[in-house]
Design a protein around this motif. Structure first.
Motif, PDB file in Angstrom:
ATOM      1  N   GLU A  37      17.627 -18.228 -31.174  1.00 59.07           N
ATOM      2  CA  GLU A  37      18.113 -16.857 -31.297  1.00 59.07           C
ATOM      3  C   GLU A  37      17.059 -15.937 -30.695  1.00 59.07           C
ATOM      4  OE1 GLU A  37      18.446 -12.846 -33.244  1.00 59.07           O
ATOM      5  OE2 GLU A  37      16.792 -14.290 -33.299  1.00 59.07           O
ATOM      6  N   LEU A  38      17.494 -15.014 -29.839  1.00 51.86           N
ATOM      7  CA  LEU A  38      16.558 -14.091 -29.204  1.00 51.86           C
ATOM      8  C   LEU A  38      17.208 -12.732 -29.030  1.00 51.86           C
ATOM      9  CD1 LEU A  38      17.267 -13.906 -25.790  1.00 51.86           C
ATOM     10  CD2 LEU A  38      16.866 -16.331 -26.176  1.00 51.86           C
ATOM     11  N   ASP A  39      16.375 -11.726 -28.806  1.00 51.80           N
ATOM     12  CA  ASP A  39      16.833 -10.342 -28.733  1.00 51.80           C
ATOM     13  C   ASP A  39      16.593  -9.782 -27.335  1.00 51.80           C
ATOM     14  OD1 ASP A  39      17.131  -9.940 -31.812  1.00 51.80           O
ATOM     15  OD2 ASP A  39      15.113 -10.723 -31.544  1.00 51.80           O
ATOM     16  N   VAL A  40      17.551  -9.001 -26.834  1.00 51.81           N
ATOM     17  CA  VAL A  40      17.450  -8.487 -25.469  1.00 51.81           C
ATOM     18  C   VAL A  40      17.638  -6.974 -25.448  1.00 51.81           C
ATOM     19  CG1 VAL A  40      18.501  -8.524 -23.175  1.00 51.81           C
ATOM     20  CG2 VAL A  40      18.197 -10.648 -24.431  1.00 51.81           C
ATOM     21  N   GLN A  41      16.771  -6.319 -24.671  1.00 48.52           N
ATOM     22  CA  GLN A  41      16.852  -4.874 -24.470  1.00 48.52           C
ATOM     23  C   GLN A  41      16.673  -4.559 -22.987  1.00 48.52           C
ATOM     24  OE1 GLN A  41      14.717  -2.286 -27.252  1.00 48.52           O
ATOM     25  NE2 GLN A  41      14.069  -4.095 -28.427  1.00 48.52           N
ATOM     26  N   LEU A  42      16.995  -3.321 -22.622  1.00 47.96           N
ATOM     27  CA  LEU A  42      16.816  -2.860 -21.247  1.00 47.96           C
ATOM     28  C   LEU A  42      15.577  -1.973 -21.129  1.00 47.96           C
ATOM     29  CD1 LEU A  42      20.406  -1.909 -20.019  1.00 47.96           C
ATOM     30  CD2 LEU A  42      18.877  -3.593 -18.981  1.00 47.96           C
ATOM     31  N   THR A  43      14.806  -2.195 -20.071  1.00 44.45           N
ATOM     32  CA  THR A  43      13.630  -1.378 -19.791  1.00 44.45           C
ATOM     33  C   THR A  43      14.057  -0.084 -19.090  1.00 44.45           C
ATOM     34  OG1 THR A  43      13.301  -2.349 -17.610  1.00 44.45           O
ATOM     35  CG2 THR A  43      12.268  -3.478 -19.481  1.00 44.45           C
TER      36      THR A  43
END
Length: 251
Positions: A37-43
């Motif tokens: 499980e991992l988390d993703v965001q936008l720069t």
């Protein structure tokens, strides 16, 4: 997705390694996880990076948020020393970093979109394209706390199974999973009871609870018949499911 009990390592092996880093993901495999499980965001420059918190303070000791920095700027920050000096010098991974490695390993992925406070930033399309680029559609689930995001994933026909993720208490949560055409429901562990499981089965919804970090909780989820768990203790879950390997006697 394959039909077996999924052990998703929460942010990788986050009990023993700095969360959401490549060493944490590698360690999760060694500890018996069948999924990550991992988390993703936008720069700021619209790159997909793997990072959990809304703020940079806890991990990097910096002001602001992921969206306030470019990828190049974030790469200069130390993502490991906050956990232990042994991990100093680690940089924040991109989603492509993780997907490229996952494509060579027998591992499932649960990608959580960290966009509860960010609307219409296009992350759904970008994540879907990245998964397709690495040919990982059949090994990946996309989850989010944001129902609007689930709607967007339906509209773009992303070709990846989705999960309705929620916190606290939600009455008849399986209805929402069905409404948003989700394959999975990711409830907090305290929500899961025998009637809860029965109701999800009636609606053909698979259940993978999170915050399942103790032996009694892991055992209870297995006995209730959930489809897997999200845990910070993948080694503990693996031992419970498969038993300790007997060591060969020394000669």
């Amino acid at each position: 997705m394959k039909d077996f009990f999924l052990i998703y390592a929460h942010r990788g092996a986050s009990a023993t390694h700095p969360e959401n880093t490549m060493p944490a993901f590698a360690a999760a495999l060694r500890q018996g996880a069948t999924g990550i499980e991992l988390d993703v965001q936008l720069t700021r420059d619209n790159k997909l990076v793997v990072f959990h918190d809304w703020s940079l303070k806890r991990i990097f000791g910096k002001p602001g948020h992921i969206r306030d920095y470019t990828l190049a700027e974030l790469r200069r920050f130390d993502a490991g020393s906050w956990f232990d000096s042994r991990f100093s010098g680690l940089s924040i991974p991109t989603l492509d970093d993780v997907l490229a490695r996952a494509a060579t390993k027998p591992i499932m992925l649960n990608i959580e979109l960290k966009n509860f406070f960010s609307f219409s930033n296009g992350i759904e399309q970008k994540v879907s394209e990245a998964i397709t680029r690495h040919n990982l559609q059949d090994k990946t689930v996309i989850s989010t706390f944001n129902p609007l995001s689930l709607e967007s994933l339906q509209q773009i026909n992303c070709g990846v199974e989705t999960a309705f993720l929620y916190f606290g208490h939600l009455r008849k949560a399986w209805h929402y999973a069905r409404e948003y055409n989700c394959t999975y429901l990711h409830p907090p562990v305290h929500e899961v009871t025998a009637p809860f499981v029965d109701a999800c089965r009636e609606y053909s919804i698979k259940i993978v609870p999170y915050q399942v970090n103790t032996l009694p909780e892991i055992k209870r989820m297995i006995e209730l018949g959930t489809d897997g768990i999200i845990t910070s203790q993948p080694a503990l879950a693996h031992r419970l499911l498969h038993g300790e390997k007997r060591r060969k006697p020394k000669r």
